[in-house]
Design an enzyme around this catalytic site. Structure first.
Site, PDB file in Angstrom:
ATOM      1  N   PRO A  90     -16.528  16.923  11.486  1.00  0.00           N
ATOM      2  CA  PRO A  90     -15.946  18.054  12.232  1.00  0.00           C
ATOM      3  C   PRO A  90     -14.664  18.643  11.650  1.00  0.00           C
ATOM      4  CG  PRO A  90     -15.400  16.009  13.317  1.00  0.00           C
ATOM      5  CD  PRO A  90     -16.301  15.640  12.162  1.00  0.00           C
ATOM      6  N   CYS A  91     -14.784  19.279  10.494  1.00  0.00           N
ATOM      7  CA  CYS A  91     -13.615  19.932   9.907  1.00  0.00           C
ATOM      8  C   CYS A  91     -13.153  21.125  10.749  1.00  0.00           C
ATOM      9  CB  CYS A  91     -13.900  20.356   8.467  1.00  0.00           C
ATOM     10  SG  CYS A  91     -15.369  21.363   8.264  1.00  0.00           S
ATOM     11  N   HIS A  92     -14.012  21.601  11.657  1.00  0.00           N
ATOM     12  CA  HIS A  92     -13.608  22.706  12.536  1.00  0.00           C
ATOM     13  C   HIS A  92     -12.528  22.272  13.528  1.00  0.00           C
ATOM     14  CE1 HIS A  92     -16.973  20.612  14.582  1.00  0.00           C
ATOM     15  NE2 HIS A  92     -16.300  20.863  15.683  1.00  0.00           N
TER      16      HIS A  92
END
Length: 278
Positions: free
Chosen positions: A242-244
């Protein structure tokens, strides 16, 4: 995530575009009229997707809400002093089992490796997924970039691999990832620093965020914020790793490899679901 919910995304995407163009919080009737839908049908579609009303979701989409997340839902993560070639993380009801390719194999650019690929529906539009016998190695939003651009983006990471269209080999992993429940295997293919950063990202719970500097601290590289930021941007497994959930210290959204609009949508979606589960 039920299939009919994933098919709602085109309507949701149009609704969000309409919200972005408005200079005030739109009522249910105004949004439904803009989309040529009845208020009842639009409310049903939107609530099935987001689990909250369109009015509440508009609040989750604002940049001010991103700043609020940073103040109230920010995690500093645990320090990761070392990383092996295999690992396991548990994110709520999702068990992620991962294996990292060794540096020599990564340097070979995928030579001798067979990578399967296919396109799938998701709550955020169509995605392209890629994986080996060991697990998923790539996932990108073809709904945002287009099929050709999204595929090229992933293929060029492992240019010497052999690619085969075999979505059935990947379907259970992809469906599990978006359902958020079950077991999923990942084959993480990157440079050593990238692997460390991607592992750290998997410690960020849904509904929470962190910063690039916190990621750098968690892998014991506090002065390598720029390198960490680059590694975050090179994450090949959009949404799953989850780089978001990484924001700037200022509260700004920062960049997102698959486009800032989809980052906003995912963050708001997760925040809304975290809110309703409490």
């Amino acid at each position: 995530m039920q299939l009919e919910e994933s098919n709602h995304y085109p309507v949701i995407r149009r609704a969000i575009a309409t919200i972005d163009l408005a200079d005030h919080v739109l009522s249910l009737n105004e949004l439904a009229h803009a989309l040529d839908l009845s208020p009842t049908h639009f409310q049903e579609v939107f609530s099935s997707w987001a689990r909250i009303s369109p009015k509440k979701y508009q609040h989750q989409l604002t940049l001010e809400h991103a700043e609020a997340l940073l103040h109230h839902k920010c995690t500093t993560l645990e320090t990761a002093n070392s990383i092996g070639l295999s690992g396991s993380e548990r994110l709520h009801d999702l068990s992620i089992h991962w294996e990292a390719m060794n540096p020599g194999a990564f340097a070979a650019k995928g030579a001798g490796l067979t990578i399967y690929e296919g396109y799938f529906s998701s709550p955020f539009g169509e995605v392209i997924a890629m994986g080996t016998n060991l697990g998923l190695c790539g996932l990108g939003f073809s709904s945002e970039m287009g099929r050709e651009a999204a595929r090229d983006d992933l293929v060029k990471r492992w240019p010497l691999a052999q690619f085969e269209q075999q979505p059935n080999r990947l379907a259970s992993w992809v469906n599990t990832a978006f359902a958020g429940k079950g077991d999923i295997a990942l084959h993480m293919m990157g440079a050593p620093l990238q692997i460390k950063v991607w592992e750290a990202l998997m410690h960020i719970p849904s509904g929470y965020v962190t910063t690039y500097s916190n990621i750098a601290q968690s892998i014991c590289k506090p002065k390598a914020v720029r390198a960490v930021s680059t590694a975050v941007g090179r994450n090949p497994l959009g949404y799953i790793i989850p780089c978001h959930r990484v924001l700037r210290k200022s509260g700004g959204l920062g960049g997102y490899h698959w486009g800032t609009p989809v980052k906003r949508v995912i963050l708001a979606f997760e925040s809304a679901r975290d809110e309703t589960s409490q």
